[in-house]
Write a protein that holds these residues in place. Structure first.
Motif, short mmCIF file in Angstrom:
data_model
loop_
_atom_site.label_atom_id
_atom_site.label_comp_id
_atom_site.label_asym_id
_atom_site.label_seq_id
_atom_site.Cartn_x
_atom_site.Cartn_y
_atom_site.Cartn_z
N GLY A 13 -23.31 -14.85 40.81
CA GLY A 13 -24.16 -13.91 40.29
C GLY A 13 -23.51 -12.98 39.43
N LEU A 14 -22.21 -13.15 39.02
CA LEU A 14 -21.77 -12.37 38.26
C LEU A 14 -21.97 -12.82 36.78
CD1 LEU A 14 -19.06 -10.19 37.56
CD2 LEU A 14 -17.51 -12.38 37.13
N GLU A 15 -22.26 -11.46 35.79
CA GLU A 15 -22.59 -11.60 34.47
C GLU A 15 -21.34 -11.35 33.76
OE1 GLU A 15 -26.98 -10.12 34.73
OE2 GLU A 15 -25.47 -8.71 34.19
N SER B 179 -7.66 -17.12 25.23
CA SER B 179 -7.37 -17.78 26.79
C SER B 179 -7.57 -16.84 27.72
CB SER B 179 -5.83 -18.24 26.76
OG SER B 179 -5.02 -17.22 26.73
N ARG B 180 -7.66 -15.57 27.79
CA ARG B 180 -7.96 -14.64 28.76
C ARG B 180 -9.42 -14.58 29.03
NH1 ARG B 180 -6.66 -11.16 32.64
NH2 ARG B 180 -7.68 -8.97 32.46
N LEU B 181 -10.16 -14.60 27.75
CA LEU B 181 -11.81 -14.62 27.95
C LEU B 181 -11.87 -16.06 28.79
CD1 LEU B 181 -14.49 -13.91 27.39
CD2 LEU B 181 -14.34 -14.91 25.27
N ASP B 182 -11.43 -16.99 28.46
CA ASP B 182 -11.68 -18.38 29.29
C ASP B 182 -11.41 -17.97 30.72
OD1 ASP B 182 -12.13 -19.74 27.08
OD2 ASP B 182 -10.37 -20.44 26.61
N SER B 183 -10.38 -17.37 30.95
CA SER B 183 -10.24 -17.16 32.51
C SER B 183 -11.08 -16.02 33.15
CB SER B 183 -8.55 -16.33 32.36
OG SER B 183 -7.74 -17.21 32.34
N ARG C 54 -17.57 -19.14 38.45
CA ARG C 54 -17.61 -20.47 39.40
C ARG C 54 -17.48 -19.90 40.60
NH1 ARG C 54 -12.94 -23.31 36.08
NH2 ARG C 54 -13.82 -23.57 34.14
N SER C 55 -16.63 -18.70 41.21
CA SER C 55 -16.38 -18.24 42.54
C SER C 55 -17.45 -17.04 42.78
CB SER C 55 -15.04 -17.86 42.80
OG SER C 55 -14.61 -16.94 41.81
N LEU D 277 -19.08 -21.19 26.04
CA LEU D 277 -17.93 -20.55 26.79
C LEU D 277 -18.88 -20.24 28.25
CD1 LEU D 277 -16.01 -18.18 24.93
CD2 LEU D 277 -15.39 -20.26 25.93
N GLY D 278 -20.23 -20.52 28.47
CA GLY D 278 -20.86 -20.26 29.36
C GLY D 278 -21.15 -18.84 29.75
#
Length: 372
Positions: A113-115, A99-103, A109-110, A152-153
């Motif tokens: 450019g973040l990988e 669940s933390r990985l999902d977060s 989304r915000s 998970l994108g």
């Protein structure tokens, strides 16, 4: 047609809005004002282009499954989520705190450019030797990684096998691990394709891998230039001094370059923690908790370019990094054409994120600092 034949509004588009210093309409003043306006518009356009540009250097931060809170993403280019592991049947993957990985993945989304990569392994994480030695299990593991990335994108996979051919971390190993590691990276690249990232964490020494076989498959290598020694020596000295012990960060980078790795694929690792002398400090101390105790003082090794704490007898009892040493390592990255900086780990920084801010200041907008 001459300018006298053109309409007044075309000759002087700011008529009725800007007046000369005499209070009457002045063509020269009009030209001056319009030129200033055009300069402002052009500057704004260039700023927009700069804001949208991809950073030239990576700032890779490990974020752990057991830490609290969400990382700020204004400086980070890449988050490595720690950790996932080879599963018990050696053919798949198991994630700590999914669940933390999902977060963490949702931060994209915000911050478009973040990988965000999933890091597999860590000290004491086993199963690699068994998985990599079997072609079917190896391919199954690679496909499981690809499926997770898609579901998970995520942007890719980071392999942190510590270390092929070594059982020092209490994991199984074999003499075939070095070659099998190369095969694993090949299969992972085939499964992930060219659009996803494949990276690895490596120690400062180079003997665990056949890098010339691995280089074609990896996007970059995070060199863990820390934990090199314990007190009374520095654990992450940049250059060699009398307190450097067995290895320095510079020597580690030079060894990787000699192994044939392009400088742009090397990410210099720095610690957001320190190591204390047994009986004086804990072995492992987050940067946020490091401070001299009574009758101790902080020193700075101008040769090794790292800080340390000494006791009343002048002996090194704590080795760590601070903003000054981080700034010097950022300059080292720039001077040597490296790909960026990595740190372990986000939760160890001070509450005001002073170490991360130092990276942002000196790697993204380098300033003049003291010369080594």
């Amino acid at each position: 047609m001459t300018i006298e034949d053109t309409p007044a509004w075309f000759q002087y588009p700011c008529r009725g809005v800007f007046l000369g210093y005499c209070g009457k309409f002045c063509p020269k003043f009009c030209f001056y004002v319009m030129s200033r306006i055009l300069k402002v518009i052009l500057a704004s356009f260039l700023v927009c282009l700069t804001c949208g540009a991809k950073p030239t250097h990576r700032v890779v931060g490990y974020v752990t499954s057991w830490s609290q809170g969400m990382p700020e993403t204004d400086i980070l280019t890449t988050i490595n989520y720690a950790f996932a592991h080879v599963n018990d049947t050696f053919d798949g993957i198991r994630i700590d705190n999914p669940s933390r990985l999902d977060s963490i993945a949702s931060l994209k989304r915000s911050a478009p450019g973040l990988e965000v990569l999933l890091s597999v392994g860590g000290w004491g994480s086993g199963g690699f030797s068994e998985m990599a030695s079997d072609s079917l299990k190896r391919k199954s593991f690679a496909e499981a990684c690809r499926n997770l990335v898609d579901r998970l994108g995520l942007d890719g996979i980071d392999i942190d096998w510590e270390y092929p051919g070594s059982s020092a971390a209490g994991i199984s190993s074999s003499r075939a691990d070095k070659n099998n590691f190369s095969l694993l990276m090949r299969d992972l690249r085939q499964a992930l394709g060219e659009d996803n990232l494949l990276t690895m964490a490596a120690p400062a020494t180079v003997g665990f891998y056949e890098f010339r076989d691995v280089i074609p498959y990896v996007d970059f290598i995070n060199v863990m230039a820390y934990d090199l020694n314990r007190p009374p020596y520095h654990h992450s000295s940049l250059f060699r001094s009398r307190l450097s012990g067995d290895m320095t960060a510079d020597e580690g980078i030079r060894a990787h370059l000699a192994a044939g790795i392009p400088s742009g694929k090397l990410i210099l690792g720095v610690p957001f923690y320190g190591h204390g002398k047994k009986g004086v400090f804990p072995d492992f101390v987050d940067f946020s908790d490091i401070r001299p105790e009574k009758k101790m003082k902080e020193e700075y090794d101008k040769i090794a370019c790292v800080p340390y704490i000494v006791d009343k007898e002048g002996k090194l009892v704590m080795t760590f990094e601070n903003e000054r040493s981080i700034a010097r390592k950022c300059r080292y990255v720039l001077e040597n054409g490296l790909g960026g900086i990595m740190f372990w780990e986000y939760g160890g920084d001070a509450p005001d994120h002073s170490l991360l801010r130092a990276i942002g200041k000196h790697l993204m907008t380098p300033a003049s600092e003291e010369r080594h």
